[in-house]
Design a protein around this motif. Structure first.
Motif, PDB file in Angstrom:
ATOM      1  N   SER A 291     -63.649  13.272 -76.795  1.00 46.69           N
ATOM      2  CA  SER A 291     -64.640  12.906 -75.779  1.00 46.69           C
ATOM      3  C   SER A 291     -63.984  12.687 -74.418  1.00 46.69           C
ATOM      4  O   SER A 291     -64.534  13.068 -73.383  1.00 46.69           O
ATOM      5  CB  SER A 291     -65.381  11.626 -76.203  1.00 46.69           C
ATOM      6  OG  SER A 291     -66.107  11.826 -77.390  1.00 46.69           O
ATOM      7  N   CYS A 292     -62.797  12.079 -74.429  1.00 47.92           N
ATOM      8  CA  CYS A 292     -62.080  11.867 -73.165  1.00 47.92           C
ATOM      9  C   CYS A 292     -61.634  13.188 -72.551  1.00 47.92           C
ATOM     10  O   CYS A 292     -61.656  13.356 -71.322  1.00 47.92           O
ATOM     11  CB  CYS A 292     -60.876  10.963 -73.403  1.00 47.92           C
ATOM     12  SG  CYS A 292     -61.294   9.244 -73.784  1.00 47.92           S
TER      13      CYS A 292
ATOM     14  N   ILE B 279     -55.729  15.793 -68.461  1.00 44.04           N
ATOM     15  CA  ILE B 279     -55.845  16.712 -69.603  1.00 44.04           C
ATOM     16  C   ILE B 279     -54.489  16.893 -70.266  1.00 44.04           C
ATOM     17  O   ILE B 279     -54.363  16.824 -71.501  1.00 44.04           O
ATOM     18  CB  ILE B 279     -56.416  18.070 -69.146  1.00 44.04           C
ATOM     19  CG1 ILE B 279     -57.889  17.917 -68.740  1.00 44.04           C
ATOM     20  CG2 ILE B 279     -56.278  19.113 -70.253  1.00 44.04           C
ATOM     21  CD1 ILE B 279     -58.472  19.156 -68.101  1.00 44.04           C
ATOM     22  N   ALA B 280     -53.459  17.102 -69.439  1.00 45.60           N
ATOM     23  CA  ALA B 280     -52.105  17.246 -69.989  1.00 45.60           C
ATOM     24  C   ALA B 280     -51.680  15.974 -70.713  1.00 45.60           C
ATOM     25  O   ALA B 280     -51.077  16.031 -71.798  1.00 45.60           O
ATOM     26  CB  ALA B 280     -51.125  17.579 -68.860  1.00 45.60           C
ATOM     27  N   GLY B 281     -52.019  14.827 -70.135  1.00 43.99           N
ATOM     28  CA  GLY B 281     -51.661  13.556 -70.759  1.00 43.99           C
ATOM     29  C   GLY B 281     -52.373  13.331 -72.081  1.00 43.99           C
ATOM     30  O   GLY B 281     -51.772  12.872 -73.063  1.00 43.99           O
ATOM     31  N   LEU B 282     -53.657  13.658 -72.137  1.00 41.48           N
ATOM     32  CA  LEU B 282     -54.431  13.489 -73.374  1.00 41.48           C
ATOM     33  C   LEU B 282     -53.943  14.430 -74.471  1.00 41.48           C
ATOM     34  O   LEU B 282     -53.873  14.052 -75.644  1.00 41.48           O
ATOM     35  CB  LEU B 282     -55.918  13.718 -73.085  1.00 41.48           C
ATOM     36  CG  LEU B 282     -56.606  12.632 -72.244  1.00 41.48           C
ATOM     37  CD1 LEU B 282     -57.978  13.104 -71.768  1.00 41.48           C
ATOM     38  CD2 LEU B 282     -56.740  11.336 -73.034  1.00 41.48           C
ATOM     39  N   VAL B 283     -53.604  15.665 -74.095  1.00 39.35           N
ATOM     40  CA  VAL B 283     -53.045  16.610 -75.081  1.00 39.35           C
ATOM     41  C   VAL B 283     -51.698  16.097 -75.579  1.00 39.35           C
ATOM     42  O   VAL B 283     -51.389  16.191 -76.783  1.00 39.35           O
ATOM     43  CB  VAL B 283     -52.902  18.015 -74.459  1.00 39.35           C
ATOM     44  CG1 VAL B 283     -52.126  18.937 -75.405  1.00 39.35           C
ATOM     45  CG2 VAL B 283     -54.272  18.613 -74.166  1.00 39.35           C
ATOM     46  N   ALA B 284     -50.888  15.528 -74.668  1.00 39.87           N
ATOM     47  CA  ALA B 284     -49.589  14.993 -75.070  1.00 39.87           C
ATOM     48  C   ALA B 284     -49.749  13.821 -76.038  1.00 39.87           C
ATOM     49  O   ALA B 284     -48.997  13.706 -77.018  1.00 39.87           O
ATOM     50  CB  ALA B 284     -48.802  14.546 -73.833  1.00 39.87           C
ATOM     51  N   ILE B 285     -50.721  12.949 -75.780  1.00 46.25           N
ATOM     52  CA  ILE B 285     -50.991  11.831 -76.691  1.00 46.25           C
ATOM     53  C   ILE B 285     -51.404  12.359 -78.057  1.00 46.25           C
ATOM     54  O   ILE B 285     -50.947  11.873 -79.102  1.00 46.25           O
ATOM     55  CB  ILE B 285     -52.080  10.916 -76.105  1.00 46.25           C
ATOM     56  CG1 ILE B 285     -51.567  10.195 -74.859  1.00 46.25           C
ATOM     57  CG2 ILE B 285     -52.539   9.888 -77.142  1.00 46.25           C
ATOM     58  CD1 ILE B 285     -52.643   9.426 -74.108  1.00 46.25           C
ATOM     59  N   THR B 286     -52.276  13.365 -78.052  1.00 46.38           N
ATOM     60  CA  THR B 286     -52.727  13.964 -79.312  1.00 46.38           C
ATOM     61  C   THR B 286     -51.563  14.558 -80.083  1.00 46.38           C
ATOM     62  O   THR B 286     -51.438  14.381 -81.302  1.00 46.38           O
ATOM     63  CB  THR B 286     -53.785  15.047 -79.033  1.00 46.38           C
ATOM     64  OG1 THR B 286     -54.837  14.497 -78.238  1.00 46.38           O
ATOM     65  CG2 THR B 286     -54.377  15.572 -80.328  1.00 46.38           C
TER      66      THR B 286
ATOM     67  N   TRP C 145     -58.489   6.499 -66.689  1.00 43.98           N
ATOM     68  CA  TRP C 145     -57.809   7.077 -65.514  1.00 43.98           C
ATOM     69  C   TRP C 145     -57.446   8.525 -65.803  1.00 43.98           C
ATOM     70  O   TRP C 145     -57.557   9.383 -64.914  1.00 43.98           O
ATOM     71  CB  TRP C 145     -56.555   6.276 -65.171  1.00 43.98           C
ATOM     72  CG  TRP C 145     -55.893   6.756 -63.918  1.00 43.98           C
ATOM     73  CD1 TRP C 145     -56.129   6.346 -62.633  1.00 43.98           C
ATOM     74  CD2 TRP C 145     -54.895   7.786 -63.816  1.00 43.98           C
ATOM     75  NE1 TRP C 145     -55.344   7.055 -61.749  1.00 43.98           N
ATOM     76  CE2 TRP C 145     -54.584   7.938 -62.439  1.00 43.98           C
ATOM     77  CE3 TRP C 145     -54.235   8.592 -64.750  1.00 43.98           C
ATOM     78  CZ2 TRP C 145     -53.633   8.861 -61.990  1.00 43.98           C
ATOM     79  CZ3 TRP C 145     -53.311   9.520 -64.299  1.00 43.98           C
ATOM     80  CH2 TRP C 145     -53.008   9.648 -62.938  1.00 43.98           C
ATOM     81  N   LEU C 146     -57.019   8.804 -67.031  1.00 44.42           N
ATOM     82  CA  LEU C 146     -56.680  10.180 -67.402  1.00 44.42           C
ATOM     83  C   LEU C 146     -57.893  11.101 -67.325  1.00 44.42           C
ATOM     84  O   LEU C 146     -57.742  12.311 -67.126  1.00 44.42           O
ATOM     85  CB  LEU C 146     -56.100  10.214 -68.818  1.00 44.42           C
ATOM     86  CG  LEU C 146     -54.712   9.587 -69.009  1.00 44.42           C
ATOM     87  CD1 LEU C 146     -54.319   9.578 -70.483  1.00 44.42           C
ATOM     88  CD2 LEU C 146     -53.655  10.315 -68.176  1.00 44.42           C
ATOM     89  N   MET C 147     -59.097  10.565 -67.468  1.00 42.02           N
ATOM     90  CA  MET C 147     -60.300  11.389 -67.346  1.00 42.02           C
ATOM     91  C   MET C 147     -60.602  11.718 -65.895  1.00 42.02           C
ATOM     92  O   MET C 147     -61.370  12.633 -65.610  1.00 42.02           O
ATOM     93  CB  MET C 147     -61.509  10.675 -67.967  1.00 42.02           C
ATOM     94  CG  MET C 147     -61.502  10.636 -69.474  1.00 42.02           C
ATOM     95  SD  MET C 147     -63.117  10.181 -70.170  1.00 42.02           S
ATOM     96  CE  MET C 147     -63.194   8.463 -69.723  1.00 42.02           C
TER      97      MET C 147
END
Length: 417
Positions: free
Chosen positions: A406-407, A15-22, A313-315
Motif C-alpha cells: 500500500s505504501c 520507492i527505492a527505499g520501500l523496495v530495499a526494506i522489502t 515520508w518514503l511515500m
C-alpha cells in the motif's frame, strides 16, 4: 514547479527505499527475481498513468462518482423507510446541529448491505468474473503467476480477502508456500468493493473524485502486492487456474444471499468499531497519566505517528506533515482503515496539504491490520484445513507485506501527482 519536482524525487527515493526494506525482509535474498521487481513497478506506473492522466479516465471517474451518489441515495431511501429520521429521513423536530443528526450505524454503514447484494448480482451475471479474468491474464503474463493465484490477486481489487480466495478454493491445498503468501498479501494490500463506496462517502469533500482514487488504489496495489510477496517469499511455482464456479441459482438468489452475507459483515464492522474506538479511548486515558510531551498530551495516535513517520515520508509526505500522516497509518495498522479514513476526513484544515491527503488516501487503502488478520486466518483455514500451519506462520508477515504494498502505491502516485 521546483517544489513539485522535488516532491516527485522524494517519492522516487521512497520507492527505492520501500523496495530495499522489502528485500531486507526477504527469506531468500539471493533468489529474488529482479525481473519481477521491474515488471511490478512498471505495471504499477502504467495503471496509475492510465487512470490518473488520461482524459477518458477522468470521465470514468465522474461517472463512478455519479454511481456512488445514486447508491448513497438509494441506501438512504431504504434506511429512512426502516429507521425513520434516525436513518436519514425527515426529522419530526428541528435539528440545531446538523452534524449531530448523522448516525453512522443507521445512515452510512448500511451501504455495505446494498453493495454486498450488488456484488453478488454482478458475479451471478458473469460481469465481475469477466473483469477479473482479463486482469488475471495481465498479471500472469507480466509477473509470472500461475492461473489460480492470478485469478485470486485480480479479484482482490473488487472483493474481499476471503471472497477472492473462494474463487480458487480447489487449488488452495496444493499451492506452494510462496503462492499462498501472494494470495494473503493481495488480501491485505487491497480493499473490497463493498467497502470502497463506504470510504468514498467519508472522503467526499476531502479529496476530489474519492471513489476514482480508491478504485485506482486497489488496482495499483494488486501488482504491488504480487511484487512485494515474491520478494519476501521468492517462489516460481505456477498452480493452474480455471473458470470461476457458479455460486448462485438465480438473480434473486444472488440478491438474497448477498444481502445475508452483507448482514454478517455489517454486524462485524459495527462491533469492531465499538470495541476498537473504546480500546483506543482506554489506552489514551492511561497514557494521559503521563506528563505532556512537547506541549501536548501523549496519545496512541501520537506514538504511532512517530513510529510510522519515516514510512509515510518514503511515500512522499513532507517532513512537516509526516507525524500527522504517520498517526493515520498507525491507526490503520493497529485498528483499521475505516477509522483512519474517518480521522483523515476530520483533520483540521492545513494539517495535510491537498497532495498529502491524496497520497494518504492511497497509502491507507488496504486491509493490513490485526483485526483483518484474524478474519483471513479463519477464512483461509476453513478453505484449506491442511494448510492452516502455513497460513498462521505467514500471517504476521502478510500484515507487513500488505502495508509495504500500500505504501508503494502511495509512493507511485506521489511521483505522478
Amino acid at each position: 514547479m521546483a517544489a513539485e519536482f522535488g516532491a516527485a524525487i522524494q517519492s522516487i527515493v521512497g520507492i527505492a527505499g520501500l523496495v530495499a526494506i522489502t528485500w531486507a525482509l526477504s527469506e531468500q535474498r539471493r533468489h529474488v527475481s529482479w525481473r519481477v521487481v521491474v515488471a511490478g513497478l512498471l505495471l504499477q506506473f502504467l495503471i496509475a498513468a492510465l487512470l490518473l492522466k488520461f482524459p477518458l479516465s477522468q470521465t470514468l471517474f465522474l461517472g463512478l462518482n455519479r454511481v456512488v451518489a445514486a447508491v448513497q441515495s438509494a441506501t438512504i431511501a431504504g434506511t429512512s423507510f426502516v429507521f425513520g429520521y434516525v436513518g436519514g429521513g425527515r426529522s419530526p423536530f428541528s435539528i440545531t446541529d446538523p452534524a449531530a443528526g448523522f448516525v453512522l450505524a443507521f445512515q452510512a454503514l448500511p451501504l455495505v448491505l446494498l453493495m454486498s447484494a450488488l456484488s453478488a448480482l454482478l458475479y451471478h451475471w458473469r460481469i465481475l468474473p469477466l473483469v477479473v479474468k482479463g486482469f488475471s491474464r495481465l498479471l500472469e503474463r507480466s509477473l509470472g503467476l500461475g492461473g489460480a493465484v492470478g485469478v485470486s490477486s485480480a479479484a482482490n481489487a473488487f472483493v474481499g480477502m476471503v471472497e477472492a480466495p473462494l474463487l480458487i478454493r480447489p487449488y488452495m491445498a496444493t499451492m506452494s508456500r510462496g503462492e499462498l503468501f501472494v494470495v494473503m498479501t493481495g488480501g491485505m494490500a487491497t480493499i473490497a468493493g463493498t467497502m470502497m463506496v463506504l470510504y468514498a462517502t467519508f472522503l467526499t469533500g476531502v479529496i476530489a473524485d474519492p471513489v476514482g482514487h480508491l478504485l485506482t488504489a486497489s488496482l495499483i496495489s494488486v501488482p504491488a502486492a504480487v511484487m512485494v510477496a515474491k520478494i519476501m517469499v521468492p517462489d516460481d511455482t505456477r498452480t493452474g487456474g480455471g473458470e470461476a464456479p457458479t455460486a448462485y441459482g438465480s438473480s434473486m438468489d444472488a440478491v438474497v444471499r448477498g444481502t445475508t452475507d452483507g448482514v454478517a459483515l455489517l454486524i462485524n464492522i459495527i462491533a469492531m468499531l465499538i470495541v476498537l474506538v473504546a480500546l483506543v479511548a482506554l489506552v489514551n486515558s492511561l497514557l494521559g497519566l503521563f506528563p505532556d510531551l512537547f506541549g501536548a498530551p501523549v496519545t496512541l495516535q501520537r506514538l504511532f505517528g512517530w513510529v510510522m513517520a519515516p514510512i509515510v515520508w518514503l511515500m512522499g509526505i513532507p517532513a512537516s506533515e509526516m507525524v500527522a500522516a504517520g498517526a493515520l497509518m498507525g491507526t490503520k495498522t493497529v485498528l483499521n482503515e475505516l477509522l483512519a479514513y474517518v480521522d483523515l476526513a476530520h483533520l483540521p484544515a492545513g494539517v495535510l496539504s491537498e497532495r498529502s491527503r491524496v497520497i494518504m488516501t492511497y497509502g491507507l487503502c488496504g486491509f493490513a491490520n490485526f483485526g483483518s488478520l484474524g478474519i483471513m486466518i479463519a477464512g483461509l483455514s476453513a478453505m484449506a484445513p491442511s494448510r492452516r500451519d502455513d497460513i498462521v506462520a505467514l500471517g504476521g508477515r502478510s500484515i507487513v507485506s500488505g502495508t509495504l504494498a500500500s505504501c508503494l502505491t502511495g509512493a507511485v502516485v506521489g511521483v505522478l501527482l
